[in-house]
Design a protein around this motif. Structure first.
Motif, mmCIF file in Angstrom:
data_model
loop_
_atom_site.group_PDB
_atom_site.id
_atom_site.type_symbol
_atom_site.label_atom_id
_atom_site.label_comp_id
_atom_site.label_asym_id
_atom_site.label_seq_id
_atom_site.Cartn_x
_atom_site.Cartn_y
_atom_site.Cartn_z
ATOM 1 N N VAL A 76 -4.366 14.469 -20.205
ATOM 2 C CA VAL A 76 -4.914 15.024 -20.689
ATOM 3 C C VAL A 76 -5.191 14.109 -22.283
ATOM 4 O O VAL A 76 -6.827 13.945 -22.711
ATOM 5 C CB VAL A 76 -5.114 16.102 -21.251
ATOM 6 N N ALA A 77 -4.192 13.429 -22.684
ATOM 7 C CA ALA A 77 -4.388 12.657 -23.602
ATOM 8 C C ALA A 77 -4.718 11.405 -23.533
ATOM 9 O O ALA A 77 -4.558 10.514 -24.395
ATOM 10 C CB ALA A 77 -3.359 12.960 -24.811
ATOM 11 N N ALA A 78 -4.957 10.715 -22.522
ATOM 12 C CA ALA A 78 -5.377 9.487 -22.187
ATOM 13 C C ALA A 78 -6.090 9.022 -22.986
ATOM 14 O O ALA A 78 -7.225 9.920 -23.193
ATOM 15 C CB ALA A 78 -5.590 10.001 -20.908
ATOM 16 N N GLU A 79 -7.045 7.725 -22.929
ATOM 17 C CA GLU A 79 -7.117 7.016 -23.465
ATOM 18 C C GLU A 79 -8.425 6.591 -22.470
ATOM 19 O O GLU A 79 -8.287 6.445 -21.353
ATOM 20 C CB GLU A 79 -7.232 5.764 -24.390
ATOM 21 N N LEU A 80 -9.723 6.919 -22.765
ATOM 22 C CA LEU A 80 -11.155 6.934 -21.731
ATOM 23 C C LEU A 80 -11.763 5.723 -22.290
ATOM 24 O O LEU A 80 -12.102 4.930 -23.440
ATOM 25 C CB LEU A 80 -11.340 8.355 -21.714
ATOM 26 N N PRO A 81 -12.027 4.628 -21.252
ATOM 27 C CA PRO A 81 -12.115 3.744 -21.207
ATOM 28 C C PRO A 81 -14.021 3.774 -21.400
ATOM 29 O O PRO A 81 -14.605 4.579 -20.207
ATOM 30 C CB PRO A 81 -11.301 2.395 -20.313
ATOM 31 N N LEU A 89 -8.614 11.370 -26.967
ATOM 32 C CA LEU A 89 -9.481 12.481 -26.875
ATOM 33 C C LEU A 89 -8.302 13.082 -27.993
ATOM 34 O O LEU A 89 -6.517 13.163 -27.851
ATOM 35 C CB LEU A 89 -9.002 13.220 -25.071
ATOM 36 N N VAL A 90 -8.514 14.226 -29.100
ATOM 37 C CA VAL A 90 -8.163 14.856 -29.759
ATOM 38 C C VAL A 90 -8.373 16.383 -29.730
ATOM 39 O O VAL A 90 -9.483 16.620 -30.261
ATOM 40 C CB VAL A 90 -8.033 14.240 -30.803
ATOM 41 N N GLU A 91 -7.643 17.424 -29.566
ATOM 42 C CA GLU A 91 -8.652 17.974 -28.910
ATOM 43 C C GLU A 91 -6.624 18.943 -30.363
ATOM 44 O O GLU A 91 -6.443 18.860 -30.640
ATOM 45 C CB GLU A 91 -8.043 19.297 -28.554
ATOM 46 N N PRO A 92 -8.143 20.434 -31.221
ATOM 47 C CA PRO A 92 -7.188 21.228 -32.009
ATOM 48 C C PRO A 92 -5.787 21.725 -31.697
ATOM 49 O O PRO A 92 -5.854 22.021 -30.219
ATOM 50 C CB PRO A 92 -8.223 22.404 -32.237
ATOM 51 N N SER A 93 -4.483 22.035 -31.924
ATOM 52 C CA SER A 93 -3.721 22.638 -31.053
ATOM 53 C C SER A 93 -3.360 23.671 -30.200
ATOM 54 O O SER A 93 -3.197 24.163 -29.563
ATOM 55 C CB SER A 93 -1.682 23.074 -31.930
ATOM 56 N N ASN A 94 -4.195 25.249 -30.537
ATOM 57 C CA ASN A 94 -5.324 25.991 -30.147
ATOM 58 C C ASN A 94 -5.715 25.509 -28.543
ATOM 59 O O ASN A 94 -6.508 27.011 -27.920
ATOM 60 C CB ASN A 94 -5.826 27.133 -30.979
#
Length: 195
Positions: A76-81, A89-94
């Motif tokens: 989920v937090a992987a880097e997408l080329p 991909l950075v999402e809020p904690s909620n």
């Protein structure tokens, strides 16, 4: 085991009876005092997936869409080329996780499918009161859309009105489904007294 094989492999499983393949029962002429080993119905226009390529495409799509769910949080937090660069991909904690989103979306899809199947049952069986159950399911679908929309925007405080609307639609939907179920009950009582 024969019934399971019939349902899975018969070209027309809804009208199969091992003793007499032509035997069908009209629901309006059902006598409750008569014992039937097998009650079958013919539903004309029942469609199935005859094309093996269509089934393979559907199965492949399902596997492709669900595989990321089992890859873990690192995927989920992987880097997408993206054109030689990378986008983190950075999402809020909620934010909801992918499996939670899969449950939300699949629940909505299943609810819509159930509405369609209930409507078709009402049309094909001649029991029009079942269509009311399909209409009674609409407010609950609206509540599901409210919940998904609120989660899509990371549970934003400015959209908390959606939580209240979702709660109201749930109460209304429960009431409409209760009314529809009562109408089905009354309709079945009237049919049973007519025979």
């Amino acid at each position: 085991m024969t019934i399971l094989q019939t349902l899975l492999f018969s070209p027309n499983p809804l009208s199969f009876s091992p003793k007499n393949p032509q035997k069908t029962l009209n629901p309006k002429s059902c006598n409750p005092n008569t014992h039937h080993d097998k009650i079958t119905r013919n539903f004309p226009n029942c469609k199935k997936f005859d094309n093996k390529k269509t089934m393979a495409a559907l199965m492949g799509t399902g596997v492709a869409l669900t595989t990321p769910l089992f890859m873990g949080a690192t995927a989920v937090a992987a880097e997408l080329p993206l054109l030689g660069s990378s986008l983190q991909l950075v999402e809020p904690s909620n934010a909801l996780s992918l499996p939670t989103w899969a449950i939300h979306v699949s629940s909505v899809v299943e609810w819509i499918t159930a509405m369609i199947l209930v409507w078709q049952y009402g049309e094909k069986s001649g029991y029009e009161s079942w269509k009311g159950l399909s209409w009674g399911m609409v407010p609950l679908l609206g509540g599901a859309f409210c919940a998904c929309t609120w989660h899509f925007f990371y549970n934003s405080e400015s959209l908390e009105v959606l939580v209240a609307i979702q709660g109201a639609l749930t109460v209304i939907g429960n009431a409409t489904m209760c009314i529809a179920a009562y109408r089905i009950y009354k309709s079945s009582q009237e049919r049973s007294t007519d025979t």
